[in-house]
Design an enzyme around this catalytic site. Structure first.
Site, PDB file in Angstrom:
ATOM      1  N   GLY A  87       0.818  -1.204   0.000  1.00 53.77           N
ATOM      2  CA  GLY A  87       0.000   0.000   0.000  1.00 53.77           C
ATOM      3  C   GLY A  87       0.852   1.254   0.000  1.00 53.77           C
ATOM      4  O   GLY A  87       1.957   1.276  -0.540  1.00 53.77           O
ATOM      5  N   GLY A  88       0.336   2.288   0.641  1.00 53.43           N
ATOM      6  CA  GLY A  88       1.028   3.576   0.661  1.00 53.43           C
ATOM      7  C   GLY A  88       2.407   3.487   1.291  1.00 53.43           C
ATOM      8  O   GLY A  88       3.299   4.266   0.965  1.00 53.43           O
ATOM      9  N   ALA A 323      24.503   8.127 -28.427  1.00 53.84           N
ATOM     10  CA  ALA A 323      24.837   7.429 -27.192  1.00 53.84           C
ATOM     11  C   ALA A 323      26.223   7.853 -26.703  1.00 53.84           C
ATOM     12  O   ALA A 323      26.464   7.961 -25.506  1.00 53.84           O
ATOM     13  CB  ALA A 323      24.787   5.923 -27.409  1.00 53.84           C
TER      14      ALA A 323
END
Lengths: 422, 674
Positions: A87-88, A323
């Site tokens: 979750g959070g 690159a």
């Protein structure tokens, strides 16, 4: 105790020097009163979290005291995930500089397998969804995975030795027995003669670093770029290198993001950057373009360009096109840019270039192109590389440069903060 | 006055041999030949395959030419390409080294037809000695002892006994048609001969339908001793004493020495004279080696003659002071020998260890490949000679012999040479590939070896269950463990940042199945280490960057090699040749370790991994096939050996990860079963 897991206090005991832990807020209790949580049998002093400060090899460390966005770039923050985190709460480690995980016992996910099943009908285990393997090799959320709690904590101690305590402290200098003028003869024959043949960039890094020690960050993710910490003459340096062994060392979305995040950490904490370049270009294709390689590649370009720490670059072989530019080139304010005799600084490889220039009509053009551009001289003549060096002298040159650049300061115009392409 | 260099110059002109010489070989022997050429003022041409472009012999030579791709058949054995190089570079002579084209009569013939000198004997001698039957016949005619025997139909048991008595006991009896040691019986007296006759003749008739029997002298516990000979084109020949080469694994020599502990002057002379007689009989010129088997009563029997420079020639050079390559070149140019038999001394003792890139724990040595990430020869040890053709960063590839070097030590007597060998082995730094230093280090201090009680069966006899690393038949086990622990424990005290004020530690060291509590306290640069109640004082300069660490443990100096350590406490060190893996943890961490789960090991019965690097020669299964336990699944070829990989259980093939022609590394997944 839960099998395979230590208690919070045991973990702290292992992480910190003996008798150095000063604990805070041991008497704090939770204030939840719903569902009978306020009954005395559901209350524990120091509930759910142990915090305090202590020392790691004599240097100050805070254990779960601050987890604040405002601290980012002020003190290095490291998270070690040793159990489920969902979750959070996952944003707590996500906001820190480095996230390490313990294999088989730690998980990170926004929503767990049960919710996933009910929402998307997808069957997935905790391990598949957010285990150490997933996050260190697929998602790139975590930076290293360790075998068990003890292994993880001991490695954390080791890692801590590389880092400064804050952006105003220098990184620690370790007494160095490895001579800074040590020649590394094997580098003279490391790059294969055939330019299509791979070699291991880690061989170069180990051979030039103090005592062959290298603490690699994200070793299993975007393996076409290698990043991590080493010491040169006792001082911490950040090393970035293309890995020819994996996808020819090309840059793609994942490797650009991996590199950029690392470069920014080093810059934030005044750790010099050493870049080894062997890059055939950006990975072409719809997957990359649709994924936004332009935007993500720009992160690495941006990170190198804005970095004001000493920047030393060594081109070992290919440095092609855009690159080349991205990989800490002279054009991005590189302090010392070197090429090995095997370097090829060009817009692209001979075959591709000749096809574009001559549309396949010139048979000998390829040999001419190789002759003209598949060597470091054109770049050296234009001042894009400062010198062409014997590979065996690479360590000596880097150590000399770091000595000279130790006092480097570079300031940027005032701004609230730069706007890196996110 | 003439300067020293001008005298050398004049001498060179007087003893002119060749302007330019090509070395048709690679590795240490190519480097060895180039060294002598430089000394003699001869320009050198190296040949190499494409993977060897950066090899040491290429860098050492004045010129180097690529003769083809990595496989030897396309490069070092590619006669057309080599002949081309000889023409192009105008080399006047060719030294073939050993192996490759050194005993190839066709090569010698082609050189002769181009007017190029072959540094070796002429084609006749190569051919005669290359043929097992012809060489035995020649030896017999030259009155060289050959293994006495009878091959034919034996009428009855009485005749068998008569033949056996003639030969002398013990004898070996078997059916002529049976290959190798099949159905072989050893008889020590008449009765056993009768019994042996009965069994063997029955077997001969029933199994082979061929009545012939072979009755041959059985050489019990033989030693392999060879005589170095040197002959010129004028009929002169010398014997340069013997080399003892009994320490072998799978018929490959591992440790050699000169002289042999076993020979008395009479036997030595008898062997030397027979060797010279054989050389003269085949009109031999150049350096050559006559190999003998010697039984426990010092009877010796001709085995074969090698018409080239031997790998182990340096031990002979050490004790005689001759440069064999130089003598070979002189003789090839047509100069007569410079020495008389009486001039050939035995000065001191020399021992040679063949240092191989191989894992001695797997049947005394399975090849290992890789890059030599660190490499340091023990040249600071006195009287050490290292013949090598590699350097730090070199690759040991599957294409060529996995020999890293020949490590030779020399002393005024055997004990001194062996002592120096111990020191040299302890100070030899080889990283990146597995190596056999542990085995070599154990062999040279084994009581049987030290007493000279050796035979070609030494390794299987001493290590019947295979070599397992250092074994503690030495003194007291505990002391050895403490020494090992205490020295490795010191690595733990890498105090990265001098801020830590800690000066004593409670540690726990895991070594194998044992866990030892260790208490350490620091006092200046020395540590006091207490292991199992034994207290030791350890001092050193503590250079932690050097791969070699010289420590003094209670007054005894030891060299320890630090191989690796990691933050998890895993430390690996090399001590007395053997690599030890230790885990060093603080007492607290060690105590908490018991809560850590044991991770389930991979079930290996359903997967087949390559036990060594090599090339896949054949794959005999495909996905979906049923295989039974023990069935061959594929064949891996590594360093000239074909290894059959078999199924560890009965089951269905799930996936095949290799195909014929693939190159595989050690541990690579080959085939998976369901």
């Amino acid at each position: 105790p839960i099998p395979g897991k230590l208690t919070a206090r045991e973990r702290i005991l292992l992480l910190l020097d003996p008798d150095s832990f000063d604990e805070y807020d041991m008497f704090v209790e939770h204030r939840c009163s719903d569902f009978g949580m306020d009954s005395s049998k559901n209350k524990y002093p120091g509930d759910s979290v142990v915090t305090g400060r202590g020392r790691i090899n004599g240097r100050l460390a805070y254990v779960f005291s601050q987890r604040n966005v405002l601290c980012s770039g002020v003190v290095p923050q490291i998270s070690l995930i040793m159990g489920p985190c969902a979750g959070g709460a996952v944003y707590s480690p996500a906001l820190t500089d480095f996230t390490f995980m313990v294999k088989d016992t730690s998980y990170l996910f926004i929503t767990g397998p049960d919710v996933v099943k009910s929402v998307t009908n997808e069957d997935v285990t905790q391990e598949q969804l957010g285990g150490a393997k997933t996050h260190t090799s697929v998602s790139g959320v975590a930076h290293r995975a360790f075998e068990n709690d003890i292994d993880a904590l001991l490695n954390l101690r080791e890692f801590f030795n590389y880092l400064p305590l804050s952006n105003r402290d220098p990184a620690p200098v370790r007494e160095c027995h490895d001579p800074s003028d040590r020649l590394v003869p094997e580098l003279d024959m490391l790059v294969p003669i055939e330019s299509t043949k791979a070699y291991d960039m880690l061989d170069i890094i180990h051979s030039i670093a103090d005592e062959r020690e290298f603490f690699e960050i994200m070793p299993s993710y975007a393996r076409n770029i290698v990043v991590g910490f080493a010491r040169m003459n006792g001082r911490t340096v950040g090393i970035v290198g293309n890995q020819p062994k994996v996808a020819s060392g090309c840059l793609d979305i994942n490797s650009s993001v991996k590199g950029a995040r690392f470069v920014r950490f080093c810059d934030a904490f005044n750790i010099p950057l050493i870049t080894f370049v062997d890059v055939p270009g950006f990975l072409p294709g719809t997957a990359q373009e649709y994924g936004g390689i332009i935007r993500h590649g720009a992160k690495l370009l941006f990170a190198f360009a804005e970095a004001t720490v000493p920047k030393i670059t060594i081109i070992t072989r290919k440095a092609y096109g855009g690159a080349y530019d991205v990989m800490s080139s002279k054009h991005l304010r590189g302090d010392a840019n070197y090429a090995w005799p095997t370097a090829e600084v060009a817009v692209m490889g001979a075959k591709g270039a000749v096809q574009i220039i001559f549309r396949g009509k010139e048979a000998d053009a390829e040999a001419e192109y190789v002759d003209k551009f598949a060597n470091p001289f054109p770049a050296a003549m234009r001042g894009f590389v400062d010198d062409i060096i014997q590979p065996s002298t690479t360590r000596v040159r880097i150590c000399h440069d770091l000595d000279v650049l130790a006092s480097k300061t570079q300031s940027s115009p005032w701004k609230k903060h730069a706007n890196i392409p996110l | 006055m003439l300067g020293r260099s001008s005298i050398a110059c004049i001498l060179r002109t007087l003893l002119k041999t060749f302007e330019k010489l090509l070395i048709a070989n690679r590795g240490e022997i190519a480097c060895r030949v180039i060294k002598t050429c430089k000394k003699m003022g001869i320009k050198t041409v190296a040949i190499h395959s494409d993977v060897d472009a950066n090899a040491v012999h290429v860098k050492m030579a004045d010129e180097a030419v690529c003769v083809g791709p990595a496989p030897t058949s396309k490069s070092y054995l590619n006669m057309d390409a080599i002949m081309e190089v000889i023409k192009k570079t105008r080399a006047q002579a060719v030294h073939p080294g050993y192996g490759f084209l050194s005993e190839n009569k066709e090569f010698a013939r082609r050189l002769a037809s181009e007017g190029v000198t072959f540094i070796g004997p002429d084609t006749h001698a190569i051919q005669a000695m290359g043929d097992k039957i012809e060489s035995k016949l020649l030896a017999k005619n030259a009155k060289v002892n050959t293994i006495p025997g009878f091959d034919g139909v034996v009428k009855d048991a009485d005749e068998a006994v008569r033949i056996a008595r003639e030969i002398g006991y013990p004898v070996m009896i078997k059916a002529s048609a049976g290959g190798g040691g099949k159905g072989m019986r050893i008889a020590w007296d008449d009765e056993e001969t009768r019994e042996g006759f009965r069994f063997s003749s029955q077997e001969a008739a029933s199994s082979f339908g061929d009545d012939r029997l072979l009755i041959e002298k059985f050489i019990d516990n033989p030693r392999h001793i060879e005589i170095q000979v040197l002959a010129d084109k004028h009929g002169n020949a010398l014997w340069l004493n013997e080399r003892e080469c009994s320490i072998q694994r799978r018929n490959q020599k591992v440790v050699e020495e000169a002289p042999s502990t076993f020979l008395d002057p009479e036997t030595r002379r008898a062997m030397g004279e027979q060797a010279v007689a054989l050389a003269k009989a085949v009109k031999y010129s150049s350096a050559g080696t006559v190999e003998f088997l010697v039984d426990s009563s010092k009877n010796f029997y001709f085995l074969e003659m090698n018409t080239r420079l031997q790998v182990e020639h340096p031990v002979t050079e050490c004790i005689t002071g001759l440069d064999l390559v130089q003598e070979m070149i002189r003789v090839a140019k047509g100069y007569p020998l410079r020495h008389k038999q009486a001039d050939i001394p035995i000065n001191g003792w020399a021992v040679e260890c063949r240092v191989y890139a191989e894992d001695p724990y797997k049947s005394f040595g399975l090849p290992s490949i890789g890059k030599l990430s660190q490499y340091q020869e023990p040249l600071h040890v006195p009287s050490v000679r290292v013949d090598s053709g590699i350097q730090q960063g070199s690759d040991i590839s599957i294409y060529y012999d996995p020999m890293i070097s020949k490590l030779i030590t020399y002393g005024s007597n055997r004990a001194e040479a062996l002592k120096r060998m111990e020191e040299a082995l302890d100070n030899y730094v080889i990283r990146g590939v597995a190596h056999n230093i542990s085995l070599l280090r154990e062999v040279i201090i084994h009581p049987r070896f030290v007493q000279g009680d050796i035979s070609t069966k030494f390794l299987p006899e001493v290590y019947p269950d295979g070599f397992k690393g250092k074994c503690f038949w030495l003194k007291c086990e505990k002391h050895e463990i403490s020494v090992k622990n205490s020295s490795s424990v010191c690595f733990f005290f890498r105090i990265p940042i001098a801020k830590s004020k800690q000066s004593s530690w409670e540690l726990s060291v895991r070594l194998g199945d044992g866990i030892y509590p260790v208490a350490v306290s620091k006092d200046g640069s020395s540590f006091s280490v207490e292991v199992d109640g034994m207290k030791l004082n350890v001092t050193s300069e503590w250079n932690l960057a050097s791969p070699l660490l010289s420590v003094t443990i209670d007054g005894t100096q030891r060299t320890i090699q630090r191989l690796s350590r990691n933050a998890s406490g895993d430390t690996s060190i090399q001590f007395l040749g053997t690599v030890y893996k230790l885990q060093i943890l603080t007492k607290v961490a060690a105590e908490l370790s018991k809560y850590m789960p044991e991770k389930a090991a991979e079930d290996t019965s359903s997967i087949l991994r390559s036990p060594m690097p090599g090339a896949v020669v054949a794959v005999s299964v495909k996905p979906g096939d049923m295989v039974s336990e023990g069935q061959e699944i594929c064949v891996i070829e590594a360093m000239k050996m074909q290894n059959s990989m078999i199924a560890a259980k009965t089951g269905k093939v799930k996936a095949v990860h290799c195909k014929a022609g693939d190159t595989v590394g050690e541990g690579d997944l080959l085939v998976e079963l369901e």
